[in-house]
Design a protein around this motif. Structure first.
Motif, PDB file in Angstrom:
ATOM      1  N   LYS A   1     -13.587 -10.369  58.208  1.00 58.26           N
ATOM      2  CA  LYS A   1     -14.622  -9.384  57.865  1.00 58.26           C
ATOM      3  C   LYS A   1     -15.480  -9.051  59.080  1.00 58.26           C
ATOM      4  CE  LYS A   1     -18.332  -8.430  54.552  1.00 58.26           C
ATOM      5  NZ  LYS A   1     -19.022  -8.901  53.321  1.00 58.26           N
ATOM      6  N   ARG A   2     -15.856 -10.088  59.845  1.00 57.21           N
ATOM      7  CA  ARG A   2     -16.684  -9.860  61.041  1.00 57.21           C
ATOM      8  C   ARG A   2     -15.952  -8.971  62.050  1.00 57.21           C
ATOM      9  NH1 ARG A   2     -17.870 -15.366  60.200  1.00 57.21           N
ATOM     10  NH2 ARG A   2     -16.384 -16.010  61.821  1.00 57.21           N
ATOM     11  N   SER A   3     -14.667  -9.233  62.239  1.00 56.74           N
ATOM     12  CA  SER A   3     -13.908  -8.438  63.204  1.00 56.74           C
ATOM     13  C   SER A   3     -13.762  -6.997  62.735  1.00 56.74           C
ATOM     14  CB  SER A   3     -12.538  -9.060  63.457  1.00 56.74           C
ATOM     15  OG  SER A   3     -11.729  -8.998  62.301  1.00 56.74           O
ATOM     16  N   LEU A   4     -13.639  -6.801  61.427  1.00 57.41           N
ATOM     17  CA  LEU A   4     -13.539  -5.446  60.883  1.00 57.41           C
ATOM     18  C   LEU A   4     -14.873  -4.709  61.008  1.00 57.41           C
ATOM     19  CD1 LEU A   4     -11.408  -6.227  57.702  1.00 57.41           C
ATOM     20  CD2 LEU A   4     -10.696  -4.801  59.632  1.00 57.41           C
ATOM     21  N   LEU A   5     -15.978  -5.420  60.793  1.00 61.92           N
ATOM     22  CA  LEU A   5     -17.300  -4.801  60.932  1.00 61.92           C
ATOM     23  C   LEU A   5     -17.575  -4.414  62.381  1.00 61.92           C
ATOM     24  CD1 LEU A   5     -19.429  -7.040  58.531  1.00 61.92           C
ATOM     25  CD2 LEU A   5     -18.881  -4.615  58.217  1.00 61.92           C
ATOM     26  N   ASN A   6     -17.012  -5.180  63.328  1.00 60.08           N
ATOM     27  CA  ASN A   6     -17.174  -4.854  64.747  1.00 60.08           C
ATOM     28  C   ASN A   6     -16.560  -3.509  65.103  1.00 60.08           C
ATOM     29  OD1 ASN A   6     -18.652  -7.071  65.591  1.00 60.08           O
ATOM     30  ND2 ASN A   6     -16.847  -8.291  66.106  1.00 60.08           N
ATOM     31  N   SER A   7     -15.644  -3.037  64.259  1.00 61.36           N
ATOM     32  CA  SER A   7     -15.009  -1.740  64.515  1.00 61.36           C
ATOM     33  C   SER A   7     -15.952  -0.584  64.237  1.00 61.36           C
ATOM     34  CB  SER A   7     -13.757  -1.596  63.641  1.00 61.36           C
ATOM     35  OG  SER A   7     -14.115  -1.351  62.284  1.00 61.36           O
ATOM     36  N   GLY A   8     -17.078  -0.874  63.563  1.00 61.16           N
ATOM     37  CA  GLY A   8     -18.012   0.183  63.204  1.00 61.16           C
ATOM     38  C   GLY A   8     -17.823   0.696  61.793  1.00 61.16           C
ATOM     39  N   ALA A   9     -16.796   0.208  61.111  1.00 62.16           N
ATOM     40  CA  ALA A   9     -16.570   0.607  59.724  1.00 62.16           C
ATOM     41  C   ALA A   9     -17.709   0.079  58.847  1.00 62.16           C
ATOM     42  CB  ALA A   9     -15.229   0.075  59.239  1.00 62.16           C
ATOM     43  N   SER A  10     -18.022   0.813  57.808  1.00 60.81           N
ATOM     44  CA  SER A  10     -19.111   0.417  56.912  1.00 60.81           C
ATOM     45  C   SER A  10     -18.734  -0.810  56.091  1.00 60.81           C
ATOM     46  CB  SER A  10     -19.454   1.570  55.973  1.00 60.81           C
ATOM     47  OG  SER A  10     -18.397   1.785  55.055  1.00 60.81           O
ATOM     48  N   VAL A  11     -19.744  -1.462  55.536  1.00 61.12           N
ATOM     49  CA  VAL A  11     -19.515  -2.637  54.698  1.00 61.12           C
ATOM     50  C   VAL A  11     -18.649  -2.265  53.498  1.00 61.12           C
ATOM     51  CG1 VAL A  11     -20.626  -4.363  53.216  1.00 61.12           C
ATOM     52  CG2 VAL A  11     -21.672  -3.731  55.408  1.00 61.12           C
ATOM     53  N   ILE A  12     -18.878  -1.078  52.946  1.00 60.63           N
ATOM     54  CA  ILE A  12     -18.102  -0.625  51.785  1.00 60.63           C
ATOM     55  C   ILE A  12     -16.629  -0.498  52.145  1.00 60.63           C
ATOM     56  CG2 ILE A  12     -17.708   1.291  50.190  1.00 60.63           C
ATOM     57  CD1 ILE A  12     -20.719   1.850  50.278  1.00 60.63           C
ATOM     58  N   VAL A  13     -16.339   0.130  53.301  1.00 56.20           N
ATOM     59  CA  VAL A  13     -14.957   0.297  53.753  1.00 56.20           C
ATOM     60  C   VAL A  13     -14.313  -1.061  54.020  1.00 56.20           C
ATOM     61  CG1 VAL A  13     -13.495   1.120  55.654  1.00 56.20           C
ATOM     62  CG2 VAL A  13     -15.256   2.608  54.687  1.00 56.20           C
ATOM     63  N   VAL A  14     -15.038  -1.942  54.692  1.00 54.93           N
ATOM     64  CA  VAL A  14     -14.513  -3.275  55.026  1.00 54.93           C
ATOM     65  C   VAL A  14     -14.219  -4.075  53.763  1.00 54.93           C
ATOM     66  CG1 VAL A  14     -15.088  -5.502  56.074  1.00 54.93           C
ATOM     67  CG2 VAL A  14     -15.538  -3.378  57.328  1.00 54.93           C
ATOM     68  N   ASP A  15     -15.114  -4.023  52.795  1.00 54.00           N
ATOM     69  CA  ASP A  15     -14.902  -4.759  51.540  1.00 54.00           C
ATOM     70  C   ASP A  15     -13.657  -4.239  50.807  1.00 54.00           C
ATOM     71  OD1 ASP A  15     -17.006  -6.454  51.911  1.00 54.00           O
ATOM     72  OD2 ASP A  15     -18.422  -5.311  50.680  1.00 54.00           O
ATOM     73  N   LYS A  16     -13.433  -2.936  50.855  1.00 49.77           N
ATOM     74  CA  LYS A  16     -12.239  -2.366  50.217  1.00 49.77           C
ATOM     75  C   LYS A  16     -10.966  -2.840  50.918  1.00 49.77           C
ATOM     76  CE  LYS A  16     -14.263   1.877  48.292  1.00 49.77           C
ATOM     77  NZ  LYS A  16     -14.304   3.365  48.359  1.00 49.77           N
ATOM     78  N   ILE A  17     -11.020  -2.919  52.266  1.00 49.55           N
ATOM     79  CA  ILE A  17      -9.864  -3.386  53.031  1.00 49.55           C
ATOM     80  C   ILE A  17      -9.580  -4.851  52.710  1.00 49.55           C
ATOM     81  CG2 ILE A  17      -9.055  -3.947  55.363  1.00 49.55           C
ATOM     82  CD1 ILE A  17     -10.462  -1.400  56.330  1.00 49.55           C
ATOM     83  N   LEU A  18     -10.642  -5.663  52.656  1.00 49.61           N
ATOM     84  CA  LEU A  18     -10.476  -7.086  52.351  1.00 49.61           C
ATOM     85  C   LEU A  18      -9.912  -7.290  50.953  1.00 49.61           C
ATOM     86  CD1 LEU A  18     -13.722  -8.588  53.931  1.00 49.61           C
ATOM     87  CD2 LEU A  18     -11.378  -8.944  54.702  1.00 49.61           C
TER      88      LEU A  18
END
Length: 276
Positions: free
Chosen positions: A19-36
């Motif tokens: 999750k931390r690495s995905l957030l580092n991409s600049g993607a929003s928390v909502i987008v990251v949570d959907k990916i996870l």
């Protein structure tokens, strides 16, 4: 659940680290949570970290190219090989972004023998030599033999004057930079002998990763809108950072990129280099 590294070792699956690495991409928390959430249904016991990365990268790219490009940085740095010549230029660009003067690939005569030096930098009348250790494998590490060997070269070079930035320069600092990591013994030896180290995640607060995200030093190899062959052509033309294309967009036409694709590439570059 266990995941398998490229080295063959198994470690626990850590969704928070992902999750931390995905957030580092600049993607929003909502987008990251959907990916996870989607990845949770696709991750299985024994899956490789490489496979997880590919799945996450693909999902990010569907959301935004520049998010995938940011997520791709560590892999992109590995594409600055295989010999590491472009990695040396990338390290020089990192130091130039911090107001250093930089020169790459010089042969200097020490007190005893001559030495090829990867990068030399100057700031506030202090000159440092930087030796770059490039590893093709993501699991490889620079062990204690690396700083031990480079210390002997530094000791030979610092005893005499050199023609580098002026006619009579003295080398007073030594750095070692790697695209991977240093072992604990390598770090201890370097600290004991006043050698500065720079790796993907070291020093913690000023690593290559930190410098990259902070100063938008994304290598051109992280772009998702150009092919691997096109990346290699751009590197050969001296385009090391993605942001180089904002000042030299003509490099894209030089490698036969169509106007339509050029527009898409420059759009990705602009969004990627909007530091956050």
């Amino acid at each position: 659940m266990k995941v398998r590294r490229q080295s063959g070792d198994s470690v626990d699956y850590d969704p928070e680290k992902l999750k931390r690495s995905l957030l580092n991409s600049g993607a929003s928390v909502i987008v990251v949570d959907k990916i996870l959430q989607k990845l949770t249904n696709e991750v299985y016991d024994g899956i490789t970290t490489k496979n997880i990365y590919k799945k996450a990268f693909s999902l990010l790219k569907k959301n935004a190219n520049f998010h995938a490009a940011r997520y791709n940085v560590k892999t992109a740095i590995h594409l600055l090989g295989p010999a590491g010549f472009y990695f040396e230029q990338y390290i020089a660009r990192i130091f130039e972004s911090e107001k250093y003067e930089a020169i790459t690939n010089l042969t200097l005569q020490g007190r005893c023998v001559s030495h090829e030096v990867d990068v030399l930098v100057k700031k506030n009348d202090r000159i440092a030599m930087i030796e770059c250790k490039f590893h093709g494998s993501k699991e490889a590490a620079s062990d204690v033999k690396v700083p031990m060997y480079i210390l002997s070269r530094y000791n030979d070079l610092k005893q005499v004057s050199h023609k580098i930035f002026s006619q009579k320069d003295q080398i007073s600092e030594c750095w070692i930079a790697t695209n991977n990591r240093f072992t604990s013994d390598a770090k201890d030896f370097a600290i004991c002998n006043d050698i500065k180290l720079l790796s993907w995640d070291y020093p913690k607060d000023n690593s290559i990763k930190v410098k990259n995200y902070r100063d938008c030093l994304y290598p051109v190899t992280c772009l998702t809108t150009i092919t691997l062959a096109e990346k290699e052509k751009l590197l050969s033309l001296g385009v090391i950072l993605a942001r180089d294309l904002t000042t030299s967009p003509e490099k894209l036409s030089e490698i036969m990129i169509s106007p339509r694709r050029e527009k898409n590439i420059l759009k990705e570059v602009t969004e990627l280099c909007r530091c956050f």
